[in-house]
Design a protein around this motif. Structure first.
Motif, PDB file in Angstrom:
ATOM      1  N   LYS A  82     -48.053  25.962 -22.302  1.00  0.00           N
ATOM      2  CA  LYS A  82     -46.975  25.275 -21.585  1.00  0.00           C
ATOM      3  C   LYS A  82     -45.666  26.049 -21.689  1.00  0.00           C
ATOM      4  O   LYS A  82     -44.918  26.170 -20.712  1.00  0.00           O
ATOM      5  CB  LYS A  82     -46.795  23.865 -22.141  1.00  0.00           C
ATOM      6  CG  LYS A  82     -47.891  22.893 -21.761  1.00  0.00           C
ATOM      7  CD  LYS A  82     -47.623  21.508 -22.329  1.00  0.00           C
ATOM      8  CE  LYS A  82     -48.716  20.525 -21.930  1.00  0.00           C
ATOM      9  NZ  LYS A  82     -48.479  19.176 -22.489  1.00  0.00           N
ATOM     10  N   ILE A  83     -45.387  26.565 -22.871  1.00  0.00           N
ATOM     11  CA  ILE A  83     -44.143  27.318 -23.063  1.00  0.00           C
ATOM     12  C   ILE A  83     -44.144  28.577 -22.208  1.00  0.00           C
ATOM     13  O   ILE A  83     -43.175  28.871 -21.496  1.00  0.00           O
ATOM     14  CB  ILE A  83     -43.951  27.672 -24.549  1.00  0.00           C
ATOM     15  CG1 ILE A  83     -43.707  26.396 -25.367  1.00  0.00           C
ATOM     16  CG2 ILE A  83     -42.787  28.643 -24.730  1.00  0.00           C
ATOM     17  CD1 ILE A  83     -43.653  26.624 -26.863  1.00  0.00           C
ATOM     18  N   LEU A  84     -45.238  29.336 -22.256  1.00  0.00           N
ATOM     19  CA  LEU A  84     -45.300  30.590 -21.505  1.00  0.00           C
ATOM     20  C   LEU A  84     -45.316  30.345 -20.000  1.00  0.00           C
ATOM     21  O   LEU A  84     -44.649  31.045 -19.237  1.00  0.00           O
ATOM     22  CB  LEU A  84     -46.542  31.377 -21.918  1.00  0.00           C
ATOM     23  CG  LEU A  84     -46.502  32.004 -23.315  1.00  0.00           C
ATOM     24  CD1 LEU A  84     -47.894  32.466 -23.728  1.00  0.00           C
ATOM     25  CD2 LEU A  84     -45.519  33.168 -23.365  1.00  0.00           C
ATOM     26  N   SER A  85     -46.066  29.347 -19.566  1.00  0.00           N
ATOM     27  CA  SER A  85     -46.210  29.103 -18.135  1.00  0.00           C
ATOM     28  C   SER A  85     -44.971  28.446 -17.535  1.00  0.00           C
ATOM     29  O   SER A  85     -44.480  28.869 -16.480  1.00  0.00           O
ATOM     30  CB  SER A  85     -47.442  28.227 -17.884  1.00  0.00           C
ATOM     31  OG  SER A  85     -47.637  28.010 -16.508  1.00  0.00           O
ATOM     32  N   SER A  86     -44.461  27.413 -18.222  1.00  0.00           N
ATOM     33  CA  SER A  86     -43.338  26.651 -17.672  1.00  0.00           C
ATOM     34  C   SER A  86     -41.990  27.303 -17.933  1.00  0.00           C
ATOM     35  O   SER A  86     -41.037  27.083 -17.182  1.00  0.00           O
ATOM     36  CB  SER A  86     -43.326  25.230 -18.260  1.00  0.00           C
ATOM     37  OG  SER A  86     -44.525  24.552 -17.987  1.00  0.00           O
ATOM     38  N   ARG A  87     -41.901  28.097 -18.996  1.00  0.00           N
ATOM     39  CA  ARG A  87     -40.617  28.678 -19.391  1.00  0.00           C
ATOM     40  C   ARG A  87     -40.707  30.196 -19.498  1.00  0.00           C
ATOM     41  O   ARG A  87     -40.225  30.800 -20.446  1.00  0.00           O
ATOM     42  CB  ARG A  87     -40.166  28.063 -20.728  1.00  0.00           C
ATOM     43  CG  ARG A  87     -40.056  26.555 -20.688  1.00  0.00           C
ATOM     44  CD  ARG A  87     -39.002  26.088 -19.703  1.00  0.00           C
ATOM     45  NE  ARG A  87     -39.159  24.666 -19.381  1.00  0.00           N
ATOM     46  CZ  ARG A  87     -38.414  24.018 -18.497  1.00  0.00           C
ATOM     47  NH1 ARG A  87     -37.471  24.671 -17.834  1.00  0.00           N
ATOM     48  NH2 ARG A  87     -38.620  22.737 -18.248  1.00  0.00           N
ATOM     49  N   TRP A  88     -41.316  30.811 -18.498  1.00  0.00           N
ATOM     50  CA  TRP A  88     -41.438  32.274 -18.459  1.00  0.00           C
ATOM     51  C   TRP A  88     -40.061  32.932 -18.527  1.00  0.00           C
ATOM     52  O   TRP A  88     -39.903  34.026 -19.065  1.00  0.00           O
ATOM     53  CB  TRP A  88     -42.164  32.671 -17.180  1.00  0.00           C
ATOM     54  CG  TRP A  88     -42.578  34.104 -17.061  1.00  0.00           C
ATOM     55  CD1 TRP A  88     -41.990  35.056 -16.286  1.00  0.00           C
ATOM     56  CD2 TRP A  88     -43.691  34.749 -17.707  1.00  0.00           C
ATOM     57  NE1 TRP A  88     -42.661  36.258 -16.402  1.00  0.00           N
ATOM     58  CE2 TRP A  88     -43.714  36.092 -17.269  1.00  0.00           C
ATOM     59  CE3 TRP A  88     -44.667  34.318 -18.609  1.00  0.00           C
ATOM     60  CZ2 TRP A  88     -44.663  37.015 -17.701  1.00  0.00           C
ATOM     61  CZ3 TRP A  88     -45.615  35.237 -19.044  1.00  0.00           C
ATOM     62  CH2 TRP A  88     -45.607  36.557 -18.591  1.00  0.00           C
ATOM     63  N   ASN A  89     -39.062  32.230 -17.982  1.00  0.00           N
ATOM     64  CA  ASN A  89     -37.705  32.779 -17.968  1.00  0.00           C
ATOM     65  C   ASN A  89     -37.085  32.845 -19.358  1.00  0.00           C
ATOM     66  O   ASN A  89     -36.040  33.472 -19.543  1.00  0.00           O
ATOM     67  CB  ASN A  89     -36.806  31.933 -17.055  1.00  0.00           C
ATOM     68  CG  ASN A  89     -36.688  30.497 -17.525  1.00  0.00           C
ATOM     69  OD1 ASN A  89     -37.680  29.779 -17.612  1.00  0.00           O
ATOM     70  ND2 ASN A  89     -35.482  30.068 -17.841  1.00  0.00           N
ATOM     71  N   TRP A  90     -37.707  32.206 -20.345  1.00  0.00           N
ATOM     72  CA  TRP A  90     -37.226  32.363 -21.713  1.00  0.00           C
ATOM     73  C   TRP A  90     -37.495  33.776 -22.220  1.00  0.00           C
ATOM     74  O   TRP A  90     -36.834  34.240 -23.139  1.00  0.00           O
ATOM     75  CB  TRP A  90     -37.930  31.372 -22.640  1.00  0.00           C
ATOM     76  CG  TRP A  90     -37.477  29.957 -22.482  1.00  0.00           C
ATOM     77  CD1 TRP A  90     -36.595  29.469 -21.564  1.00  0.00           C
ATOM     78  CD2 TRP A  90     -37.890  28.840 -23.264  1.00  0.00           C
ATOM     79  NE1 TRP A  90     -36.442  28.117 -21.723  1.00  0.00           N
ATOM     80  CE2 TRP A  90     -37.221  27.700 -22.755  1.00  0.00           C
ATOM     81  CE3 TRP A  90     -38.761  28.687 -24.339  1.00  0.00           C
ATOM     82  CZ2 TRP A  90     -37.397  26.428 -23.291  1.00  0.00           C
ATOM     83  CZ3 TRP A  90     -38.937  27.420 -24.871  1.00  0.00           C
ATOM     84  CH2 TRP A  90     -38.260  26.306 -24.355  1.00  0.00           C
TER      85      TRP A  90
ATOM     86  N   PHE B 274     -38.480  36.579 -19.833  1.00  0.00           N
ATOM     87  CA  PHE B 274     -38.244  37.635 -18.852  1.00  0.00           C
ATOM     88  C   PHE B 274     -37.150  37.247 -17.862  1.00  0.00           C
ATOM     89  O   PHE B 274     -37.011  36.081 -17.500  1.00  0.00           O
ATOM     90  CB  PHE B 274     -39.530  37.938 -18.072  1.00  0.00           C
ATOM     91  CG  PHE B 274     -40.646  38.471 -18.924  1.00  0.00           C
ATOM     92  CD1 PHE B 274     -40.696  39.811 -19.269  1.00  0.00           C
ATOM     93  CD2 PHE B 274     -41.630  37.620 -19.400  1.00  0.00           C
ATOM     94  CE1 PHE B 274     -41.718  40.296 -20.064  1.00  0.00           C
ATOM     95  CE2 PHE B 274     -42.654  38.089 -20.195  1.00  0.00           C
ATOM     96  CZ  PHE B 274     -42.696  39.438 -20.531  1.00  0.00           C
ATOM     97  N   LYS B 275     -36.415  38.248 -17.421  1.00  0.00           N
ATOM     98  CA  LYS B 275     -35.434  38.045 -16.363  1.00  0.00           C
ATOM     99  C   LYS B 275     -36.180  37.849 -15.046  1.00  0.00           C
ATOM    100  O   LYS B 275     -37.202  38.499 -14.799  1.00  0.00           O
ATOM    101  CB  LYS B 275     -34.498  39.250 -16.269  1.00  0.00           C
ATOM    102  CG  LYS B 275     -33.652  39.458 -17.516  1.00  0.00           C
ATOM    103  CD  LYS B 275     -32.786  40.707 -17.399  1.00  0.00           C
ATOM    104  CE  LYS B 275     -31.955  40.903 -18.665  1.00  0.00           C
ATOM    105  NZ  LYS B 275     -31.120  42.131 -18.609  1.00  0.00           N
ATOM    106  N   PRO B 276     -35.697  36.972 -14.176  1.00  0.00           N
ATOM    107  CA  PRO B 276     -36.447  36.626 -12.962  1.00  0.00           C
ATOM    108  C   PRO B 276     -36.514  37.733 -11.918  1.00  0.00           C
ATOM    109  O   PRO B 276     -37.422  37.745 -11.093  1.00  0.00           O
ATOM    110  CB  PRO B 276     -35.685  35.410 -12.417  1.00  0.00           C
ATOM    111  CG  PRO B 276     -34.304  35.562 -12.961  1.00  0.00           C
ATOM    112  CD  PRO B 276     -34.461  36.186 -14.317  1.00  0.00           C
TER     113      PRO B 276
END
Length: 306
Positions: free
Chosen positions: A150-158, A160-162
């Motif tokens: 959930k953290i990696l999928s939902s909060r990828w922006n934590w 990587f820069k978009p």
């Protein structure tokens, strides 16, 4: 919140009196159930700053008391409380209304990631139980992997820069590497239940589909070969035969990131670990469509097993 903190302090007294700690578990779970309901209401109906303060306090309490190891030592009751804690964190990171999670001045991101990728994993890895608690511990480990997903999928922006897919910060780099190390360790673990192992394979497929994980430069250059060889090794293990289709799909995804690397370096290096490699290399035809790749991979693994 203060009441929950008092329960955590009491639970920490396990070394001085386990009876006191165990007696607090039920009250702590009831308190946490109430907190989950409160958060659900806050995030839907109230100013988001209140929700931010609420969850930041929860994460800080759990981390500051360092109660995870103590809870694990209290048997099924402690495992159930940890289960509820992870449920609450999962609600936070997957909630689309959690605007405060993308705030640049928020400390919640670092607290949640540190709690999940460091504290929870360190406490759970290597922990063994017997009897009834063993099933609860296995469930807890699977829930931990689900929370990481959930953290990696939902909060990828934590991480990587978009725009340019560079790491958002040095901390983002560090925690991404930590997450990959945790998944790599799980793929090496042949004692992991097939359901959990299969779930982690699906995590990689999902992260590739949604976020192009295999195109991340650090992953592609430094991690992809090791992951691919580890999954090829897993296909050699009889305990993973039930996951053959899932393994083939994930190996194909990894190979697709760079077929030249896969056929030119990864396959020969993998074959070199086994006897009579010259007899097996030709059996892996370099087809790149999935049906042919799947069929050839099956023949390849069977040839090496002989």
């Amino acid at each position: 919140m203060r009441l929950f903190g008092m329960f955590l302090q009491a639970i920490q007294s396990v070394d001085n009196g386990q009876r006191l700690a165990i007696s607090c578990l039920g009250s702590a779970r009831e308190s946490l159930d109430f907190m989950i309901q409160v958060f659900d209401s806050l995030i839907k109906e109230v100013d988001k700053s209140l929700a931010q303060n609420f969850i930041e306090s929860v994460v800080s309490l759990i981390s500051s008391h360092n109660c995870i190891s103590s809870l694990l030592s209290l048997g099924r009751g402690g495992l159930l409380l940890l289960h509820k804690l992870m449920r609450l964190i999962g609600m936070v990171v997957s909630c689309p209304n959690s605007a405060f999670l993308v705030s640049s001045n928020s400390n919640i991101r670092a607290g949640i990631v540190h709690l999940c990728f460091d504290q929870l994993y360190s406490a759970l890895s290597g922990r063994t139980t017997v009897g009834e608690s063993n099933s609860a511990l296995l469930d807890l480990r699977e829930m931990h992997y689900q929370l990481m997903h959930k953290i990696l999928s939902s909060r990828w922006n934590w991480f990587f820069k978009p725009i340019n897919r560079e790491f958002e910060s040095e901390e983002g780099n560090k925690f991404f590497v930590k997450a990959m190390e945790i998944y790599f360790s799980s793929f090496q673990d042949m004692t992991l239940p097939p359901s959990t192992y299969g779930y982690n394979l699906s995590v990689f497929n999902d992260l590739q589909k949604v976020h192009k994980l295999y195109s991340v430069q650090l992953f592609k250059t430094e991690m992809l070969p090791a992951f691919t060889e580890t999954l090829l090794t897993a296909m050699m293990d009889g305990s993973r035969q039930i996951l053959h289709d899932e393994l083939v799909l994930t190996v194909f995804g990894l190979a697709s990131a760079d077929f030249n690397l896969f056929f030119g370096q990864i396959v020969p290096r993998f074959v070199s670990k086994y006897s009579n490699p010259q007899a097996t290399i030709p059996n892996f035809a370099t087809s790149t469509d999935f049906p042919s790749f799947s069929r050839n991979l099956k023949f390849f693994i069977n040839d090496i097993k002989v």
